[in-house]
Design a protein around this motif. Structure first.
Motif, PDB file in Angstrom:
ATOM      1  N   HIS A  75      -5.668   1.966  -8.066  1.00  5.99           N
ATOM      2  CA  HIS A  75      -5.204   1.549  -9.364  1.00  5.99           C
ATOM      3  C   HIS A  75      -4.676   2.718 -10.333  1.00  5.99           C
ATOM      4  CE1 HIS A  75      -5.289   0.644 -13.817  1.00  5.99           C
ATOM      5  NE2 HIS A  75      -5.136  -0.712 -13.320  1.00  5.99           N
ATOM      6  N   PRO A  76      -3.651   2.874 -10.711  1.00  4.00           N
ATOM      7  CA  PRO A  76      -3.035   4.138 -11.044  1.00  4.00           C
ATOM      8  C   PRO A  76      -4.243   5.019 -12.122  1.00  4.00           C
ATOM      9  CG  PRO A  76      -1.364   2.549 -11.374  1.00  4.00           C
ATOM     10  CD  PRO A  76      -2.666   1.828 -10.979  1.00  4.00           C
ATOM     11  N   THR A 135       0.816  -1.182  -0.107  1.00  3.02           N
ATOM     12  CA  THR A 135      -0.132   0.186  -0.119  1.00  3.02           C
ATOM     13  C   THR A 135       0.790   1.208  -0.045  1.00  3.02           C
ATOM     14  OG1 THR A 135      -1.686  -1.178   1.139  1.00  3.02           O
ATOM     15  CG2 THR A 135      -1.757   1.100   1.088  1.00  3.02           C
ATOM     16  N   ALA A 136       1.976   1.092   0.711  1.00  2.51           N
ATOM     17  CA  ALA A 136       2.934   2.341   0.931  1.00  2.51           C
ATOM     18  C   ALA A 136       3.534   2.654  -0.407  1.00  2.51           C
ATOM     19  CB  ALA A 136       3.585   2.274   2.126  1.00  2.51           C
ATOM     20  N   ASN A 175       2.029   6.341  -6.910  1.00  2.74           N
ATOM     21  CA  ASN A 175       1.179   7.181  -7.512  1.00  2.74           C
ATOM     22  C   ASN A 175       1.295   8.885  -7.200  1.00  2.74           C
ATOM     23  OD1 ASN A 175      -0.800   5.344  -8.747  1.00  2.74           O
ATOM     24  ND2 ASN A 175      -1.856   5.093  -6.700  1.00  2.74           N
ATOM     25  N   VAL A 176       1.809   9.121  -6.124  1.00  2.00           N
ATOM     26  CA  VAL A 176       2.077  10.434  -6.111  1.00  2.00           C
ATOM     27  C   VAL A 176       3.176  10.990  -6.995  1.00  2.00           C
ATOM     28  CG1 VAL A 176       3.392  12.186  -4.426  1.00  2.00           C
ATOM     29  CG2 VAL A 176       1.764  10.577  -3.445  1.00  2.00           C
ATOM     30  N   LEU A 177       4.388  10.064  -7.168  1.00  2.00           N
ATOM     31  CA  LEU A 177       5.328  10.333  -8.078  1.00  2.00           C
ATOM     32  C   LEU A 177       4.436  10.495  -9.749  1.00  2.00           C
ATOM     33  CD1 LEU A 177       8.154   8.182  -7.118  1.00  2.00           C
ATOM     34  CD2 LEU A 177       7.752  10.732  -6.654  1.00  2.00           C
ATOM     35  N   LEU A 178       3.845   9.380  -9.797  1.00  2.00           N
ATOM     36  CA  LEU A 178       2.745   9.683 -11.232  1.00  2.00           C
ATOM     37  C   LEU A 178       2.148  11.160 -11.469  1.00  2.00           C
ATOM     38  CD1 LEU A 178       1.784   8.233 -13.631  1.00  2.00           C
ATOM     39  CD2 LEU A 178      -0.242   7.283 -12.266  1.00  2.00           C
ATOM     40  N   GLY A 179       1.583  11.620 -10.210  1.00  2.00           N
ATOM     41  CA  GLY A 179       0.959  12.651 -10.523  1.00  2.00           C
ATOM     42  C   GLY A 179       1.959  13.800 -10.717  1.00  2.00           C
TER      43      GLY A 179
END
Length: 354
Positions: free
Chosen positions: A230-231, A133-134, A140-144
Motif C-alpha cells: 500500500h502506498p 504487483t509489478a 511506488n518507486v516513482l512515488l518515492g
C-alpha cells in the motif's frame, strides 16, 4: 598501432561516452540508461591505462560541468531515477521475464521451487496478480522519487534553505563516502525495524491492515515484491528508512546515489527468491530472513539486515551468528568442490593427451 582500429572501444571512445553520459542522463534519460559502457567507465575507472589521479580529475571536470549546466533538482531527480531503473526495475523485469519464459529452469533456481514462480499455478498463473504487483511496485518507486523531489522543493523554494542533499561541484573524499554509507545503512536498519514493527505489525496500529492485506498476501517473494505495498505502508516501510539517513547526514549527491544503488541491489536480490545469489554469505542470509518474515505472517525479522532483530530478540529461524558461520562453511565447501572438479578435469585432459 592505431587505437581507433581496435575491435574493443578505445580509451578515448570510452572517455567520450563518459563525457556524454551525464549530458544524456539529463537530455535523454532512456538513451543514457541504455549506455552501460559509459556507466561502467564512471563506476570502474581502474580498467584504463591512466593513473587514478587522472581518472579522478577527468571525473571532476565531468561532474562540475553537469552541475554547472543544469539545475541541482534536475540532476538529483533524474540521477536517482536512473539508479532505481538500472539497479532495481530493470533487473526485476529481467528476473520476471526469466521466470515466465523458462519456468522449469527458474523453478530449479528458486528456493521454494515452482510455488515461488510469479506466474506459477499457486500464484494464479499467467493471468494472476504478477502484473499488478509489478505495476504497483513501479508506481511506488516513482512515488518515492516524487516525494524526494517535493522535499527538495520545500527546502529550496518554500523555506529558502540550502538543498536537502549536498549538491556541489566538489567531490566527497573516499573516507567520507565510506563513513556516510556505513552510518546510513546502519540508521536505515534502525528506522526500518522501528517503523516496520510498531506501525505496520503492531495489533493496535491502524496501518497494520494496509501492510498485511497487500504485501503479506504474496505467497512467495520475487523481486517486484520488495516495493509492492500500500502506498502509505511503502512510504513507512521503504522510502523513509532509506531517505531519512541521507537527509539527516546531508549526503553528497554522489554518495546518495551510491547508497541508493546498494539499497536497490539489496532489494532486487533479497526478494528475488533465488537460492543462487552473487554473494551467498551476505545476500543469502538477508534473503532467507526476508522470506521468513513474508511467509511467516510478519512475526519477526522486521529489519533489513537482521542486526536489530538479533539484538531485540525478534529474529526468526537460526541464530544470526550461527547462520553466518554455516553460510561461510557452505561457501568454503562449495569452493573446495569446484577446485577439485577443475583439478580433476585438468588431470583427465592430460591423460587423454598422453
Amino acid at each position: 598501432m592505431n587505437i581507433f582500429l581496435s575491435a574493443q572501444p578505445s580509451l578515448l571512445e570510452r572517455a567520450w561516452l563518459a563525457i556524454r553520459y551525464p549530458y544524456d542522463l539529463v537530455r535523454n534519460p532512456l538513451n543514457a540508461l541504455l549506455s552501460i559502457p559509459a556507466l561502467s567507465f564512471l563506476l570502474i575507472p581502474t580498467f584504463s591505462s591512466y593513473s587514478t589521479s587522472f581518472n579522478l580529475l577527468f571525473f571532476y571536470v565531468t561532474w562540475s560541468t553537469l552541475i554547472l549546466s543544469n539545475s541541482p533538482l534536475k540532476v538529483e531527480v533524474l540521477g536517482s531515477l536512473g539508479i532505481r531503473v538500472l539497479f532495481y526495475l530493470l533487473p526485476s523485469t529481467a528476473f520476471l521475464a526469466f521466470d515466465g519464459a523458462t519456468p522449469t529452469l527458474a523453478a530449479k533456481a528458486k528456493e521454494h521451487g515452482e510455488s515461488a514462480l510469479p506466474m506459477g499455478e499457486e500464484q494464479g498463473g499467467r493471468k494472476g496478480r504478477w502484473w499488478r504487483t509489478a505495476l504497483v511496485s513501479t508506481g511506488n518507486v516513482l512515488l518515492g522519487i516524487a516525494l524526494q523531489s517535493c522535499v527538495e522543493l520545500v527546502f529550496t523554494k518554500l523555506l529558502h534553505f540550502r538543498s536537502a542533499l549536498k549538491i556541489t561541484t566538489s567531490l566527497p573524499m573516499p573516507w567520507a563516502i565510506a563513513i556516510d554509507l556505513i552510518r546510513g545503512l546502519f540508521l536505515r536498519e534502525i528506522f526500518s525495524y522501528v517503523l516496520h514493527r510498531y506501525l505496520l505489525h503492531h495489533p493496535d496500529s491502524p496501518l497494520t491492515s494496509y501492510h498485511t492485506s497487500w504485501q503479506h498476501t504474496i505467497t512467495a517473494p520475487y523481486a517486484f515484491v520488495a516495493n509492492y505495498d500500500h502506498p502509505l505502508a511503502y512510504i513507512l516501510h521503504v522510502f523513509l528508512p532509506t531517505y531519512l539517513p541521507a537527509l539527516l547526514f546531508r549526503f553528497h549527491l554522489l554518495t546518495y546515489h551510491m547508497y541508493l544503488a546498494i539499497v536497490s541491489l539489496e532489494e532486487t536480490f533479497a526478494y528475488s527468491g533465488y537460492n543462487v545469489l552473487p554473494s551467498g554469505l551476505i545476500l543469502g542470509g538477508i534473503a532467507r530472513r526476508q522470506e521468513r518474515h513474508l511467509m511467516g505472517e510478519g512475526k519477526g525479522n522486521y529489519s533489513c539486515l537482521g542486526i536489530v532483530d538479533f539484538v531485540a530478540g525478534t529474529l526468526l529461524g537460526e541464530d544470526l551468528v550461527e547462520e553466518i558461520t554455516e553460510e561461510a562453511e557452505n561457501n568454503h565447501v562449495q569452493e573446495r568442490l569446484k577446485g577439485r572438479v577443475k583439478r580433476g578435469g585438468r588431470k583427465a585432459k592430460s591423460r587423454s593427451r598422453s
